[in-house]
Design an enzyme around this catalytic site. Sequence first.
Site, PDB file in Angstrom:
ATOM      1  N   LYS A 260      16.251 -54.461  -4.671  1.00  0.00           N
ATOM      2  CA  LYS A 260      16.970 -53.176  -4.564  1.00  0.00           C
ATOM      3  C   LYS A 260      15.956 -52.059  -4.566  1.00  0.00           C
ATOM      4  CE  LYS A 260      20.779 -50.821  -4.523  1.00  0.00           C
ATOM      5  NZ  LYS A 260      20.220 -50.118  -3.332  1.00  0.00           N
TER       6      LYS A 260
ATOM      7  N   LYS B 215      11.388 -51.951  -2.079  1.00  0.00           N
ATOM      8  CA  LYS B 215      11.195 -50.598  -1.537  1.00  0.00           C
ATOM      9  C   LYS B 215      10.739 -50.717  -0.095  1.00  0.00           C
ATOM     10  CE  LYS B 215      11.459 -46.367  -3.179  1.00  0.00           C
ATOM     11  NZ  LYS B 215      12.228 -45.884  -4.338  1.00  0.00           N
TER      12      LYS B 215
ATOM     13  N   ASN C 105      16.606 -33.813  -2.960  1.00  0.00           N
ATOM     14  CA  ASN C 105      17.812 -34.376  -3.564  1.00  0.00           C
ATOM     15  C   ASN C 105      17.712 -34.354  -5.090  1.00  0.00           C
ATOM     16  OD1 ASN C 105      18.893 -36.936  -4.969  1.00  0.00           O
ATOM     17  ND2 ASN C 105      20.295 -36.668  -3.258  1.00  0.00           N
TER      18      ASN C 105
HETATM   19  P1  NAD Z   1      13.505 -35.457  -1.073  1.00  0.00           P
HETATM   20  O1  NAD Z   1      12.829 -35.767   0.200  1.00  0.00           O
HETATM   21  O2  NAD Z   1      14.957 -35.131  -1.053  1.00  0.00           O
HETATM   22  O3  NAD Z   1      12.736 -34.242  -1.803  1.00  0.00           O
HETATM   23  C1  NAD Z   1      11.358 -34.217  -2.043  1.00  0.00           C
HETATM   24  C2  NAD Z   1      10.991 -32.794  -2.471  1.00  0.00           C
HETATM   25  O4  NAD Z   1       9.625 -32.769  -2.906  1.00  0.00           O
HETATM   26  C3  NAD Z   1      11.108 -31.774  -1.337  1.00  0.00           C
HETATM   27  O5  NAD Z   1      11.662 -30.578  -1.854  1.00  0.00           O
HETATM   28  C4  NAD Z   1       9.645 -31.542  -0.930  1.00  0.00           C
HETATM   29  O6  NAD Z   1       9.429 -30.296  -0.318  1.00  0.00           O
HETATM   30  C5  NAD Z   1       8.998 -31.640  -2.302  1.00  0.00           C
HETATM   31  N1  NAD Z   1       7.551 -31.843  -2.270  1.00  0.00           N
HETATM   32  C6  NAD Z   1       6.837 -32.731  -1.563  1.00  0.00           C
HETATM   33  N2  NAD Z   1       5.531 -32.575  -1.833  1.00  0.00           N
HETATM   34  C7  NAD Z   1       5.434 -31.566  -2.743  1.00  0.00           C
HETATM   35  C8  NAD Z   1       4.349 -30.933  -3.399  1.00  0.00           C
HETATM   36  N3  NAD Z   1       3.095 -31.311  -3.192  1.00  0.00           N
HETATM   37  N4  NAD Z   1       4.620 -29.913  -4.279  1.00  0.00           N
HETATM   38  C9  NAD Z   1       5.897 -29.524  -4.500  1.00  0.00           C
HETATM   39  N5  NAD Z   1       6.952 -30.099  -3.898  1.00  0.00           N
HETATM   40  C10 NAD Z   1       6.720 -31.094  -3.024  1.00  0.00           C
HETATM   41  O7  NAD Z   1      13.200 -36.692  -2.035  1.00  0.00           O
HETATM   42  P2  NAD Z   1      14.028 -37.136  -3.328  1.00  0.00           P
HETATM   43  O8  NAD Z   1      15.007 -38.169  -2.918  1.00  0.00           O
HETATM   44  O9  NAD Z   1      14.457 -35.938  -4.085  1.00  0.00           O
HETATM   45  O10 NAD Z   1      12.891 -37.905  -4.148  1.00  0.00           O
HETATM   46  C11 NAD Z   1      11.971 -37.225  -4.996  1.00  0.00           C
HETATM   47  C12 NAD Z   1      11.340 -38.228  -5.952  1.00  0.00           C
HETATM   48  O11 NAD Z   1      12.358 -38.883  -6.709  1.00  0.00           O
HETATM   49  C13 NAD Z   1      10.547 -39.367  -5.279  1.00  0.00           C
HETATM   50  O12 NAD Z   1       9.485 -39.739  -6.121  1.00  0.00           O
HETATM   51  C14 NAD Z   1      11.560 -40.494  -5.218  1.00  0.00           C
HETATM   52  O13 NAD Z   1      10.955 -41.760  -5.133  1.00  0.00           O
HETATM   53  C15 NAD Z   1      12.246 -40.294  -6.552  1.00  0.00           C
HETATM   54  N6  NAD Z   1      13.578 -40.902  -6.654  1.00  0.00           N
HETATM   55  C16 NAD Z   1      14.559 -40.607  -5.755  1.00  0.00           C
HETATM   56  C17 NAD Z   1      15.805 -41.201  -5.904  1.00  0.00           C
HETATM   57  C18 NAD Z   1      16.961 -40.873  -4.996  1.00  0.00           C
HETATM   58  O14 NAD Z   1      18.076 -41.319  -5.290  1.00  0.00           O
HETATM   59  N7  NAD Z   1      16.780 -40.096  -3.950  1.00  0.00           N
HETATM   60  C19 NAD Z   1      16.036 -42.105  -6.940  1.00  0.00           C
HETATM   61  C20 NAD Z   1      15.022 -42.368  -7.846  1.00  0.00           C
HETATM   62  C21 NAD Z   1      13.788 -41.758  -7.698  1.00  0.00           C
END
Ligand code: NAD
Length: 416
Positions: free
Chosen positions: A69, A105, A220
Amino acid sequence: MDNQNPTDWLKRQINEVVEELELSPSVYQILKNPKHCITVSITLERDDGSVETYTGYRSVHSNLLGPGKGGIRFHKDVNEQEVIALSMWMTLKTSILKLPFGGAKGGITVDPRELSRKELQQLSRQYIQDIEPVIGPQKDIPAPDVNTDGRVMGWMMDEFYKLRGRNIPGFITGKPPVVGGSEGRVEATGRGVVINILEAMKKLDMDPQQSSVAIQGFGNVGSVTAATLYEKGVKVVAASDIDALVTDPNGLNVPEMVKYVEANGSLKGYADDKNPDDLFDVECDVFIPSALENQITEETAPKIKAKIVAEAANGPTTEKGDEILNENGVFVIPDILCNAGGVMVSAFEWMQNDSHDHWAEKVVNERLEKDMSSAFLEVYDMRNHIDKSMRHAAYYLAVKRLGDAMIVRGWIDEER
Ligand code: NAD
């Protein structure tokens, strides 16, 4: 910069815990590498008729506790080692949460901002065609991650339907509810982060209404975390994304920022743009990295004055950064616990698909709150019991369960 390969530290942490728990060395041998990691070359016909290829990956680290997953990431820096590390963290996360999944992943090395909507859809479909042999609802179940969302999951679901000739909604989670997605999945990771922060505040005698937070990343996870904290009366004093940093010591208007990003794609131009790297200098009680790996490093960790670091992103802290936070007495809620709300509600989605059911959002949120709080408390109690960090306690619980499952399944001999 100590931008290390995240799997090196991860493996050392697992090995350390295996030794402390006096588990069989085979536990480490089994966990140190993924079961498989496939690399695919994805062919895309661009809108101008030219053809380009992109590299994609799918790693299943473990299927010990259930099918693989984990999310799918579209990013220019995606590489094999990153995907493997992310799949290893998923194994640990699902183990802590007692979910019926292993860890997986995937990702494509692509800057999605350079593709049209049509090209993005074609790339998503082609990726599913290329990894089709290794995915399925009892094999390996993808979900959203950085730069992928419900819309991408919908295209992928449709492609899988075409390939298999029947509807199999449980092969992917994070779908829009209209095609079998769960209510509350979009918000689940951010809500889970907030549940963890509020539990930590109770333990540290902090009043949420008197506390301030700074958030790195407004996608997100970051935006939902910010909006949920705002609703609960916690002051969000800074938020950044890849393009901009906005700050207000009196508290930002988060709902307005969310609308702005929906309309404009980023925080750029919302207010006087500052350098996103200056976020580390902002005074706050809680610092929430919710962007990418390797952000809290030897250079940035000393700047963080917060009492709590809540790791909403996966792998945001390097080994050296972690040492500095610990030396400075910062209470770190580790990624494998802090951001597990997403995979928890993905599990709810998979269960709903399996039983052809649809739960109300209230039901989803209540169960998320209950299960996430008890996971936090279990890790917190273990931390006090072994007198180590929350991260160490989380690894302890995760690896112990994996070791127990290996014995029960006969993968290793109890006597050795
Ligand atoms: P996303 O693409 O929706 O958002 C990523 C954000 O990070 C964007 O606003 C982008 O502009 C910003 N960003 C990127 N580089 C940056 C930097 N150097 N400085 C400041 N901001 C920066 O991605 P997401 O789904 O929100 O995921 C974010 C993190 O959370 C990742 O590590 C992901 O693995 C983790 N995560 C996501 C989920 C999920 O359900 N989407 C679940 C668990 C963990």
